[in-house]
Design an enzyme around this catalytic site. Sequence first.
Site, PDB file in Angstrom:
ATOM      1  CB  CYS A  52       0.381  -2.204   5.482  1.00 44.88           C
ATOM      2  SG  CYS A  52       0.856  -0.772   4.520  1.00 44.88           S
TER       3      CYS A  52
ATOM      4  CB  CYS B 203      -1.920   0.921   5.098  1.00 48.44           C
ATOM      5  SG  CYS B 203      -0.941   0.071   3.881  1.00 48.44           S
ATOM      6  CG  ASP B 204      -3.552  -0.245   8.493  1.00 45.00           C
ATOM      7  OD1 ASP B 204      -4.191   0.438   7.677  1.00 45.00           O
ATOM      8  OD2 ASP B 204      -3.489  -1.484   8.445  1.00 45.00           O
TER       9      ASP B 204
END
Lengths: 150, 321
Positions: B149, B152-153
């Site tokens: 992701c 997200c990261d």
Amino acid sequence: MPLIPVDDQSFLRDKFAKELVNPVNILLFTQHDTPSAIPGPECMYCKETRELVEEISSLSDKINLRIYDFVADAEKARQMGIDKIPAITFDGDSGGRVRYYGIPAGYEFPSLIEDIIDISRHSTGLSQETRESLQKLDKDVDIQVFVTPT
Amino acid sequence: MFDFRIKREETVPDIDREAVYDTVILGGGPAGLAAGLYAARAGLNTLVVEKAVVGGQIALTAFIENCPGCIEGSGQEFIAYIQKQATKFGAGIAYREVVGVDLQGDVKTIDTRDGKLLTRTVIIGTGVSSQKLGVPGEEQYRGKGVSYCSTCDGPFYKDQEVAVVGGGDAAVEEANYLTRFASKVTIIHRRDVLRATKVIQDRAMANPKIEFRCGTVVEAIMGNHKANKLLIRNLKTDQKIEMSIGGLFVYVGMIPNTKLFEGQLRLSPEGYIITDEKMATSVPGVFAAGDIRQTPLRQVITAAADGAIAATYADRYIHAD
Ligand SMILES: Cc1cc2nc3c(=O)[nH]c(=O)nc-3n(C[C@H](O)[C@H](O)[C@H](O)COP(=O)(O)OP(=O)(O)OC[C@H]3O[C@@H](n4cnc5c(N)ncnc54)[C@H](O)[C@@H]3O)c2cc1C
């Protein structure tokens, strides 16, 4: 324009009226709004965080707000274990152990509200069983949790 | 700029264990929320059960450009609107993981670990999850340099060189996104040509931070406490080389979240739920919508459309007797 939408304010006012038991003192560590006069890096979101806690504290007589200057009140910051700003913490029982760094927006906002209620009720969501097993710890444990939505 | 709303729906007690719901919707992605909106508006006693965050996969991507009505690519906003509409009409949202189902009979049972729920119809919208690469080191470094992701990261990889595996829309789009943070993004793709849509490809080709290694596969992920190297193999020359990376993002396809339904519903060989055009599955009273279904297009708009159809026919099913 308030930061907390008006209908959420009235929801929170009711929630606080129903659920708060003991007074809660919010301590905000921030920096004065005149970055040019004070040397050092400008504090991002300090202003918004201050406005937010001012709004929260206006929603209940049981919530008091104390604002500290990170530089001028350095000793207080040290006492409460605050090493960056903006920081929100509480005195009393939970003294300095619950700390929010940065602006508690989005998903953080409801957690801040729940924390205020827990602090006021001297309670947490921990079960008796969990408390008992935590009591068996015989040395300090440093837990840091990092999360992403996945 | 900031959001200081209280998600009230989340704070009220959410599940009525005594009731037999008219419909329980599994999954709060676009399909589940749209089904919730239609079902609640039709007057059904409706509950959406979501294990993580509403929005499903949309919560994991920064751009949704092609979904009609999502202006400036904001999928989150679009989801927030559907959620608001659904709860306005009275759909409940409960944050639980469904761990078991019994779909036979007139009253179906949904197990949420902390108790059971009864319902006359079920709409399944549990979507898909990221496919793993299946190479050594992947599990070990998951969350330590291996991610599924980028939204997200991605920000963890500021000024680092990262690799993206895959050649479809998701891989190339997310590679574009990662160039906001990373100093260089290498797309590793097993085929010679990308599968991604042309506009997305063109954007990547024009991006000076993106490099391509086509006809190449990742054989292993290596590192110490964190992944820092890939072993890659050129499929034509069979030459293996090591490549240093700050992180690896895997976008090699999806697998359906249908484990719970194996043996109860007719599934395709790949594990997708087979439905008719009314979204009805092989079991009466059970419907499926969105990415979980065997369907030619897996997108937000089609998932939401499926949800609308499923809820409409769940309503007809209930009122047929
Ligand atoms: C990186 C990426 C980029 C994308 N870009 C686009 C785009 O630009 N445009 C577009 O239209 N589409 C895009 N998509 C696809 C789109 O997101 C999906 O088609 C859509 O989200 C499918 O909706 P859904 O409701 O069927 O499933 P999902 O969105 O997968 O939602 C399923 C939900 O069910 C929940 N769930 C699963 N199992 C359980 C359980 N046991 N109990 C409770 N809850 C459960 C999950 O937590 C999830 O929230 C993209 C997808 C990805 C991954």
